[in-house]
Design a protein around this motif. Structure first.
Motif, PDB file in Angstrom:
ATOM      1  N   ALA A 271       0.826  -1.206   0.000  1.00  0.00           N
ATOM      2  CA  ALA A 271       0.000   0.000   0.000  1.00  0.00           C
ATOM      3  C   ALA A 271       0.860   1.256   0.000  1.00  0.00           C
ATOM      4  CB  ALA A 271      -0.938  -0.018   1.202  1.00  0.00           C
ATOM      5  N   LEU A 272       1.964   1.245   0.765  1.00  0.00           N
ATOM      6  CA  LEU A 272       2.859   2.393   0.785  1.00  0.00           C
ATOM      7  C   LEU A 272       3.485   2.627  -0.588  1.00  0.00           C
ATOM      8  CD1 LEU A 272       4.413   4.629   2.241  1.00  0.00           C
ATOM      9  CD2 LEU A 272       6.073   2.889   2.983  1.00  0.00           C
ATOM     10  N   ASP A 273       3.912   1.541  -1.231  1.00  0.00           N
ATOM     11  CA  ASP A 273       4.492   1.679  -2.569  1.00  0.00           C
ATOM     12  C   ASP A 273       3.483   2.312  -3.531  1.00  0.00           C
ATOM     13  OD1 ASP A 273       6.782   0.520  -1.588  1.00  0.00           O
ATOM     14  OD2 ASP A 273       6.407  -1.454  -2.463  1.00  0.00           O
ATOM     15  N   ASN A 274       2.224   1.874  -3.457  1.00  0.00           N
ATOM     16  CA  ASN A 274       1.186   2.442  -4.316  1.00  0.00           C
ATOM     17  C   ASN A 274       0.946   3.911  -4.003  1.00  0.00           C
ATOM     18  OD1 ASN A 274       0.809  -0.035  -5.590  1.00  0.00           O
ATOM     19  ND2 ASN A 274      -0.863  -0.639  -4.249  1.00  0.00           N
ATOM     20  N   PHE A 275       0.939   4.239  -2.713  1.00  0.00           N
ATOM     21  CA  PHE A 275       0.753   5.637  -2.312  1.00  0.00           C
ATOM     22  C   PHE A 275       1.874   6.518  -2.840  1.00  0.00           C
ATOM     23  CE2 PHE A 275       2.280   8.795   0.793  1.00  0.00           C
ATOM     24  CZ  PHE A 275       1.249   9.737   0.693  1.00  0.00           C
ATOM     25  N   LEU A 276       3.115   6.052  -2.709  1.00  0.00           N
ATOM     26  CA  LEU A 276       4.238   6.871  -3.143  1.00  0.00           C
ATOM     27  C   LEU A 276       4.262   7.034  -4.658  1.00  0.00           C
ATOM     28  CD1 LEU A 276       6.992   5.621  -0.680  1.00  0.00           C
ATOM     29  CD2 LEU A 276       5.804   7.826  -0.661  1.00  0.00           C
ATOM     30  N   THR A 277       3.842   6.018  -5.400  1.00  0.00           N
ATOM     31  CA  THR A 277       3.710   6.176  -6.857  1.00  0.00           C
ATOM     32  C   THR A 277       2.704   7.266  -7.172  1.00  0.00           C
ATOM     33  OG1 THR A 277       4.298   3.864  -7.255  1.00  0.00           O
ATOM     34  CG2 THR A 277       3.066   5.000  -8.991  1.00  0.00           C
ATOM     35  N   TRP A 278       1.586   7.274  -6.449  1.00  0.00           N
ATOM     36  CA  TRP A 278       0.564   8.319  -6.636  1.00  0.00           C
ATOM     37  C   TRP A 278       1.086   9.685  -6.213  1.00  0.00           C
ATOM     38  CZ3 TRP A 278      -1.512  11.194  -2.595  1.00  0.00           C
ATOM     39  CH2 TRP A 278      -2.619  11.993  -2.905  1.00  0.00           C
ATOM     40  N   CYS A 279       1.745   9.723  -5.070  1.00  0.00           N
ATOM     41  CA  CYS A 279       2.223  10.988  -4.516  1.00  0.00           C
ATOM     42  C   CYS A 279       3.227  11.667  -5.442  1.00  0.00           C
ATOM     43  CB  CYS A 279       2.847  10.736  -3.141  1.00  0.00           C
ATOM     44  SG  CYS A 279       3.519  12.200  -2.303  1.00  0.00           S
ATOM     45  N   THR A 280       4.164  10.888  -5.965  1.00  0.00           N
ATOM     46  CA  THR A 280       5.232  11.479  -6.760  1.00  0.00           C
ATOM     47  C   THR A 280       4.774  11.958  -8.136  1.00  0.00           C
ATOM     48  OG1 THR A 280       5.897   9.225  -7.435  1.00  0.00           O
ATOM     49  CG2 THR A 280       7.090  10.247  -5.585  1.00  0.00           C
ATOM     50  N   GLU A 281       3.531  11.693  -8.486  1.00  0.00           N
ATOM     51  CA  GLU A 281       2.956  12.257  -9.700  1.00  0.00           C
ATOM     52  C   GLU A 281       2.449  13.676  -9.478  1.00  0.00           C
ATOM     53  OE1 GLU A 281      -0.013   9.447 -10.777  1.00  0.00           O
ATOM     54  OE2 GLU A 281       1.411   7.966 -11.563  1.00  0.00           O
ATOM     55  N   ASP A 282       2.512  14.135  -8.226  1.00  0.00           N
ATOM     56  CA  ASP A 282       2.032  15.464  -7.839  1.00  0.00           C
ATOM     57  C   ASP A 282       3.227  16.313  -7.422  1.00  0.00           C
ATOM     58  OD1 ASP A 282       0.878  17.689  -6.694  1.00  0.00           O
ATOM     59  OD2 ASP A 282      -0.557  16.575  -5.475  1.00  0.00           O
ATOM     60  N   LEU A 283       3.301  17.517  -7.907  1.00  0.00           N
ATOM     61  CA  LEU A 283       4.405  18.406  -7.560  1.00  0.00           C
ATOM     62  C   LEU A 283       4.424  18.728  -6.069  1.00  0.00           C
ATOM     63  CD1 LEU A 283       4.381  20.920 -10.564  1.00  0.00           C
ATOM     64  CD2 LEU A 283       6.013  19.079 -10.120  1.00  0.00           C
ATOM     65  N   ALA A 284       3.296  18.558  -5.378  1.00  0.00           N
ATOM     66  CA  ALA A 284       3.229  18.859  -3.951  1.00  0.00           C
ATOM     67  C   ALA A 284       3.739  17.719  -3.080  1.00  0.00           C
ATOM     68  CB  ALA A 284       1.786  19.189  -3.552  1.00  0.00           C
ATOM     69  N   PHE A 287       8.288  14.200  -1.135  1.00  0.00           N
ATOM     70  CA  PHE A 287       9.431  13.340  -1.424  1.00  0.00           C
ATOM     71  C   PHE A 287       9.901  13.465  -2.869  1.00  0.00           C
ATOM     72  CE2 PHE A 287       6.805  11.127   1.813  1.00  0.00           C
ATOM     73  CZ  PHE A 287       7.669  11.299   2.884  1.00  0.00           C
ATOM     74  N   GLY A 288       9.435  14.471  -3.595  1.00  0.00           N
ATOM     75  CA  GLY A 288       9.836  14.670  -4.968  1.00  0.00           C
ATOM     76  C   GLY A 288       9.006  13.876  -5.947  1.00  0.00           C
ATOM     77  N   GLN A 289       9.542  13.702  -7.151  1.00  0.00           N
ATOM     78  CA  GLN A 289       8.772  13.066  -8.222  1.00  0.00           C
ATOM     79  C   GLN A 289       9.341  11.728  -8.674  1.00  0.00           C
ATOM     80  OE1 GLN A 289       8.829  16.719  -8.109  1.00  0.00           O
ATOM     81  NE2 GLN A 289       6.914  16.013  -7.159  1.00  0.00           N
ATOM     82  N   ASP A 290      10.257  11.150  -7.894  1.00  0.00           N
ATOM     83  CA  ASP A 290      10.825   9.837  -8.205  1.00  0.00           C
ATOM     84  C   ASP A 290      10.343   8.847  -7.161  1.00  0.00           C
ATOM     85  OD1 ASP A 290      12.560   7.552  -8.226  1.00  0.00           O
ATOM     86  OD2 ASP A 290      14.048   8.702  -9.349  1.00  0.00           O
ATOM     87  N   ALA A 291       9.505   7.878  -7.565  1.00  0.00           N
ATOM     88  CA  ALA A 291       8.884   6.953  -6.603  1.00  0.00           C
ATOM     89  C   ALA A 291       9.920   6.105  -5.896  1.00  0.00           C
ATOM     90  CB  ALA A 291       7.865   6.065  -7.323  1.00  0.00           C
ATOM     91  N   ARG A 292      10.948   5.646  -6.617  1.00  0.00           N
ATOM     92  CA  ARG A 292      11.977   4.810  -5.984  1.00  0.00           C
ATOM     93  C   ARG A 292      12.741   5.615  -4.942  1.00  0.00           C
ATOM     94  NH1 ARG A 292      15.997   1.364  -9.689  1.00  0.00           N
ATOM     95  NH2 ARG A 292      13.960   0.402 -10.139  1.00  0.00           N
ATOM     96  N   ALA A 293      13.113   6.815  -5.271  1.00  0.00           N
ATOM     97  CA  ALA A 293      13.810   7.665  -4.309  1.00  0.00           C
ATOM     98  C   ALA A 293      12.914   7.991  -3.124  1.00  0.00           C
ATOM     99  CB  ALA A 293      14.283   8.944  -4.994  1.00  0.00           C
TER     100      ALA A 293
END
Length: 533
Positions: A271-284, A287-293
């Protein structure tokens, strides 16, 4: 279930306030009679008549931000059903009245274990009002939870238990086990007599008292997450009293705590991995725009807060394990992802812990505790650590496994490696939960040995494919264990439970509870059915 700190229907948060960290009877006939609480004549045990015959006085609720149309009351239950004259407890109840002439009540449990049913009813009002077309909608704070004789382990006891099972604390297993025994003793000291009678078997008997007191011949019930365990135990103990029962986010009845913990860690990490993929698609995204980072940054953030906790406005410290708890809360439904993103941005960019603190406690602010002997405590007197303390107490009471010190010491290093591999963020917390029962009395084997092959009316089991807390396979396994009574609805979506997020699940559950209309077993709701706004 030791691995699930908050397996419950996600709270629908309209406004999140700053919060604090909470952190043998002879013969088969005799066994059957004991299991239902009935005498051979088919009547309730005469020693329990005064509990089954009581009346509830409903009044306006007094509490923080509780809906004006919600009413509150209490019900008295014996501390020990085997010795009903040796002490009682008062349980806090709340309800929404039916919009017309009710056909009875539907009782709800929102999960946990350790979640307040009164607050769950308040916070999920919008989702539940449809049921008032036929029922008074009722929930309660189970024994040991919320206002119902809340258990506690005292200041920092649970934090010290987490420290004992993480990092360098596992270098000397004997020291770890000593610390866990100390925590168990402190929990017993702070909680009082209810701690010995807090398991799901006791709560199921409380549920039957409530059914009778509410005037219902059969129990109509909706349980989420841990609440599905409670519903299954009730059905095994009181099969003749089961009416329409819906279980959403189905718990396991057989897996060991270690297996449960690993499943939970893997689910939350996905679930966290999915959230971070979603989050990094947003400039806000903080953690930036790189999901792995971003995944690496979250691991580092948790580790940094464990090493250097951040002071909060309440005089305590916010640790990495508190953050893991908060993130886990925010992942249980996609509806709360924006809230989680904002809370993490507050923390990362401003050092402000208020958002993540609110997530860690379900958005409920509870001030400093003051324990006394009153059986139904005021809202402001609920101990800050009641949620994790109750979760641990119930799960330990429900678990018969008590490895000796030698075996636990041998297993600890192996388990730690497995948990960290499952999730570097959630693994340490989950591992701590596995071993926190050390030092407590052995729990019941009733759930593993007796909750199976039910002879009850059909019950609806909802499993969600992408559930981070209760894996879908648990729905399938529990349905097979319960037998032909179980009808499975496959929710092909993400998030913990389906009732609050899927229109399809919501409609099918309401249709069953209100009208007795059951979907065909194995039918599904798809993600294309959309969410609930």
């Amino acid at each position: 279930m030791l691995a699930k700190l908050s397996k419950r229907l996600p709270v629908r948060r309209h406004a999140v306030r700053p919060s604090v960290r909470r952190c043998a009877a002879t013969g088969a006939v005799g066994l059957a009679l004991l299991g239902t609480g009935l005498t051979a004549a088919g009547r309730a045990d005469p020693d329990l008549d005064r509990f089954y015959d009581q009346k509830i006085t409903w009044t306006a609720c007094e509490g923080t931000d509780l809906p004006k149309d919600m009413q509150c009351g209490t019900v008295t239950v014996p501390l020990d059903y085997a010795k009903p004259d040796e002490g009682t407890l008062e349980l806090a109840l709340a309800r929404y009245r039916a919009s017309g002439d009710p056909r009875g009540s539907v009782l709800l449990n929102f999960g946990g274990p350790g979640g307040s049913g009164v607050l769950g009813l308040a916070h999920n009002r919008k989702d539940l009002l449809g049921l008032t077309r036929g029922y008074d909608v009722v929930s309660f704070d189970p024994r040991g939870v919320g206002r119902s004789s809340p258990v506690s382990c005292g200041a920092d006891a649970l934090g010290r238990a987490l420290e004992a099972t993480g990092g360098e604390g596992t270098a000397d297993p004997r020291d770890t086990l000593r610390k866990l025994r100390e925590v168990a003793a402190e929990c017993a000291e702070h909680s009082g007599p209810v701690l010995e009678h807090i398991g799901t078997v006791d709560v199921a008997h409380d549920l039957d008292v409530m059914r009778q007191v509410l005037g219902d011949r059969k129990l109509t019930y909706l349980g989420f997450s841990y609440g599905t365990r409670l519903g299954a135990v009730y059905a095994a103990r009181f099969p003749g009293k089961v009416g329409r029962m819906a279980l959403d986010g189905v718990d396991t009845l057989t897996e060991s705590p270690a297996e449960q913990g690993l499943a939970g860690a893997r689910g939350q990490q996905a679930a966290l991995d999915n959230f971070l993929t979603w989050c990094t698609e947003d400039l806000a995204c903080p953690f930036g725009q790189d999901a792995r980072a971003a995944r690496t940054q979250v691991v580092r953030l948790v580790a940094s807060l464990d090493e250097n906790p951040v002071p909060t406005g309440f005089g305590d410290e916010f640790t990495g394990q508190d953050l893991a708890l908060a993130i886990g809360q925010g992942l249980y439904t996609q509806e709360t992802w924006p809230l989680l993103q904002r809370a993490l941005a507050q923390l990362v960019e401003d050092g402000d812990t208020r958002g993540v603190e609110a997530l860690a406690t379900g958005g409920v602010a509870l001030p400093v505790p003051r324990r006394d002997d009153h059986p139904l405590v005021d809202e402001e007197d609920v101990p800050l650590d009641n949620l994790p303390a109750a979760l641990m107490a119930v799960n330990c009471a429900d678990d018969p496994d008590r490895p000796d010190a030698g075996r636990l010491a041998r297993d600890l290093a192996r388990l730690r490696g497995a948990y960290e591999e499952a999730s570097p963020v959630f693994g340490p917390y989950r591992l701590a939960q596995v071993v926190l029962c050390y030092g407590r009395p052995r729990g019941t084997d009733y759930i593993r040995e007796r909750v199976k092959d039910l002879d009850t009316p059909k019950m609806l089991l909802v499993g969600t494919r992408g559930d981070p807390a209760t894996p879908y396979r648990w729905t399938v396994e529990t349905a097979e264990r319960l037998g032909p009574s179980a009808v499975v609805l496959d929710n092909r979506a993400e998030g913990h439970t389906g009732y609050g997020s899927s229109e399809c699940v919501h409609r099918k559950v309401d249709d069953f509870l209100l009208y007795g209309s059951l979907p065909r077993s194995g039918s599904s709701c798809g993600s294309e059915d959309g969410g609930r706004g």
